[in-house]
Design a protein around this motif. Structure first.
Motif, short mmCIF file in Angstrom:
data_model
loop_
_atom_site.label_atom_id
_atom_site.label_comp_id
_atom_site.label_asym_id
_atom_site.label_seq_id
_atom_site.Cartn_x
_atom_site.Cartn_y
_atom_site.Cartn_z
N LYS A 197 0.80 -1.22 0.00
CA LYS A 197 0.00 0.00 0.00
C LYS A 197 0.83 1.28 0.00
CE LYS A 197 -0.82 0.12 5.04
NZ LYS A 197 -1.88 0.09 6.07
N ASN A 198 2.06 1.22 0.43
CA ASN A 198 2.90 2.43 0.44
C ASN A 198 3.94 2.43 -0.69
OD1 ASN A 198 1.68 3.59 2.76
ND2 ASN A 198 2.85 2.14 4.05
N ARG A 199 3.83 1.46 -1.60
CA ARG A 199 4.81 1.36 -2.68
C ARG A 199 4.63 2.49 -3.69
NH1 ARG A 199 8.82 -1.68 -2.27
NH2 ARG A 199 8.19 -3.77 -2.91
N LYS A 200 5.75 3.09 -4.13
CA LYS A 200 5.74 4.13 -5.14
C LYS A 200 6.45 3.61 -6.39
CE LYS A 200 3.78 7.47 -2.76
NZ LYS A 200 2.45 8.01 -3.13
N TYR A 201 5.72 3.45 -7.46
CA TYR A 201 6.32 3.01 -8.72
C TYR A 201 6.60 4.20 -9.64
CZ TYR A 201 4.78 -1.67 -7.35
OH TYR A 201 4.58 -2.85 -6.68
N TYR A 202 5.66 5.10 -9.72
CA TYR A 202 5.83 6.23 -10.64
C TYR A 202 6.38 7.43 -9.91
CZ TYR A 202 4.72 10.18 -13.64
OH TYR A 202 4.82 11.33 -14.38
N GLN A 203 7.45 7.99 -10.45
CA GLN A 203 8.04 9.22 -9.93
C GLN A 203 7.95 10.27 -11.04
OE1 GLN A 203 9.07 9.43 -6.81
NE2 GLN A 203 8.93 7.24 -6.33
N TYR A 204 7.40 11.42 -10.71
CA TYR A 204 7.27 12.48 -11.72
C TYR A 204 8.65 12.87 -12.26
CZ TYR A 204 2.43 13.15 -10.23
OH TYR A 204 1.09 12.97 -9.95
N GLY A 205 8.74 12.97 -13.58
CA GLY A 205 9.97 13.44 -14.20
C GLY A 205 10.17 14.92 -13.96
N ASP A 206 11.38 15.39 -14.26
CA ASP A 206 11.69 16.79 -13.99
C ASP A 206 11.40 17.71 -15.17
OD1 ASP A 206 13.65 15.99 -15.71
OD2 ASP A 206 15.33 16.41 -14.35
N ASN A 207 10.56 17.26 -16.10
CA ASN A 207 10.21 18.08 -17.25
C ASN A 207 8.95 18.90 -16.98
OD1 ASN A 207 7.75 16.38 -18.35
ND2 ASN A 207 9.39 14.92 -17.84
N LYS A 208 8.68 19.85 -17.82
CA LYS A 208 7.58 20.79 -17.62
C LYS A 208 6.22 20.10 -17.53
CE LYS A 208 6.38 23.33 -21.13
NZ LYS A 208 6.40 24.38 -22.19
N THR A 209 5.97 19.15 -18.40
CA THR A 209 4.66 18.50 -18.43
C THR A 209 4.39 17.72 -17.14
OG1 THR A 209 4.79 18.31 -20.84
CG2 THR A 209 3.20 16.88 -19.71
N GLU A 210 5.36 16.90 -16.72
CA GLU A 210 5.14 16.09 -15.53
C GLU A 210 5.14 16.93 -14.26
OE1 GLU A 210 6.72 11.78 -15.70
OE2 GLU A 210 8.04 12.88 -17.05
N GLN A 211 5.93 17.98 -14.23
CA GLN A 211 5.93 18.84 -13.04
C GLN A 211 4.63 19.61 -12.92
OE1 GLN A 211 8.18 19.06 -10.41
NE2 GLN A 211 8.77 17.14 -11.42
N ALA A 212 4.01 19.95 -14.05
CA ALA A 212 2.70 20.60 -14.01
C ALA A 212 1.66 19.62 -13.45
CB ALA A 212 2.30 21.07 -15.40
N ALA A 213 1.75 18.36 -13.87
CA ALA A 213 0.82 17.35 -13.35
C ALA A 213 1.05 17.13 -11.85
CB ALA A 213 1.01 16.04 -14.11
#
Length: 421
Positions: free
Chosen positions: A395-411
């Motif tokens: 339940k605490n597992r993190k698979y997706y890490q936001y990338g450091d690009n503009k699109t993912e940081q906006a999300a």
């Protein structure tokens, strides 16, 4: 006198005459020192055709004064090996033999094993050659008893002296001067693709068709281009070249180098291998660009569809458009890393029970219906509500890490605001 192909007549008889391969046959090259020392071990020569593997085997036989037997694994059998072994210890081969086995990758495990006993007692010194990676295609026991030397593709500059020697021989045959138009030598050298045999065949063909003018035999650049066209394309869909070019295309896209990407795409298309090009482009759209520019996947798919409808040669245009787009797009491998981490957990058996809230309520047996407790996100502000989706043990597992690009940081900023406590 019987006809002798130029490629055979020009074959070097000393190590100094061998074209290229300075890394192993130069003044301090390891293979050169082994050959000159006279105590030659079992060897495996790995590299493209026409790079000197057979020639070096012949020179080794001359230097060691041992009979050289040649077999090609595409047609040879165990009985052929037994016939060679039968001569060992006789007057024909009192000190053993050199066995040059071409294309060893075509020998199966049993055939390769039949060599082992005689390799170990020194009665056979094996010199095997292959155009494929020996670490994939040669039986481990044979490989462990041999030393591998890689023969590299010959450069155009390396091929020029061989072409000059070939011209000299042909002039003797023709009884007159063979005059090459400016650029002919260089064109043959580059078009042969590092294969001296191809270069000699092209040169011999050109000499036979040369125009006789005032006692000279003239070879034009136009004729050279016709005789040597596409010779430089070194490509086998089942061989290492296929995987090398596909890998180079993928890495050029990932490395944001549109020029290199177009070069390797062109090599695939020139060989008629549009399928490999398409697979690499489609994969790169998600693996290397991913969420940094999600529309790339749609655009690349549209380019691929256009290419398939057009067919070659016109297909090169939409595929080149896709390659340039991917090479110049912002990059993110967050999708790749996320699914790789999730797959690793699944393969390791870390799955757990699906939370009751997410189970298919219609799958409950009659009379055993239970309250599901699922919260419908669209019923809540921001179309989100806090609830557990992963199994308890993850339940605490993190698979997706936001990338450091503009699109993912906006999300990321959007969801941080929605999900804040």
């Amino acid at each position: 006198m019987a006809y002798r192909p130029l490629a055979d007549e020009i074959r070097p008889t000393t190590l100094d005459e061998v074209v290229g391969q300075k890394h192993i046959l130069g003044k301090d090259g390891l293979l050169r020192r082994i050959i000159e020392g006279g105590n030659v071990p079992n060897l495996i020569f790995y590299g493209p055709s026409g790079t000197g593997k057979t020639t070096v085997a012949n020179i080794i036989a001359q230097r060691t004064n041992r009979p050289l037997h040649r077999l090609n694994a595409t047609t040879a059998s165990i009985s052929d090996i037994k016939d060679i072994i039968a001569d060992i210890g006789t007057l024909l081969a009192p000190e053993g033999v050199l066995l040059y086995l071409d294309e060893i990758q075509y020998f199966n495990k049993k055939q390769q094993q039949s060599l082992l006993e005689f390799m170990e007692n020194g009665k056979i010194t094996l010199i095997a050659s292959t155009t494929e990676n020996p670490f994939f295609y040669v039986f481990g026991a044979v490989l462990s008893r041999s030393t591998v030397f890689e023969f590299k593709q010959i450069t155009a500059q390396d091929a020029l002296p061989a072409i000059d020697r070939g011209v000299s021989i042909l002039e003797g045959r023709l009884g007159g001067k063979l005059e090459l138009e400016e650029g002919v030598r260089e064109h043959i050298a580059s078009a042969c693709g590092g294969d001296i045999r191809k270069a000699m065949n092209a040169l011999e063909l050109l000499a036979s068709a040369a125009k006789r003018e005032q006692g000279k035999f003239l070879v034009t650049l136009d004729d050279a281009k016709t005789a040597a066209q596409k010779s430089a394309m070194r490509y086998d869909r089942e061989g290492d070249a296929h995987f090398d070019i596909a890998s180079a295309l993928m890495k050029s896209l990932r490395g944001s180098d549109p020029d290199a990407a177009l070069h390797y795409l062109a090599r695939l298309l020139e060989a008629g291998d549009m399928t490999t090009a398409i697979r690499r482009l489609l994969c790169s759209a998600s693996e290397d660009v991913g969420m940094a520019y999600p529309q790339a996947a749609l655009i690349v798919k549209a380019c691929v569809d256009n290419a398939l409808q057009l067919g070659l040669p016109e297909a090169r245009l939409p595929l080149a458009q896709a390659a340039v787009l991917l090479a110049t797009a912002p990059k993110s491998n967050s999708v790749y890393q996320g699914i790789a981490a999730a797959m690793a957990d699944v393969k390791a058996g870390r799955v757990g029970d699906i939370p009751r809230e997410l189970q298919n309520v219609h799958a409950d047996s009659a009379g055993l219906e239970r309250e599901q407790g699922y919260l419908y996100p669209h019923d809540f502000p921001g179309h989100w509500v806090r609830q557990q989706y992963l199994p308890d043990e993850l339940k605490n597992r993190k698979y997706y890490q936001y990338g450091d690009n503009k699109t993912e940081q906006a999300a990321r900023r959007y969801w941080d605001e929605i999900k804040k406590p």
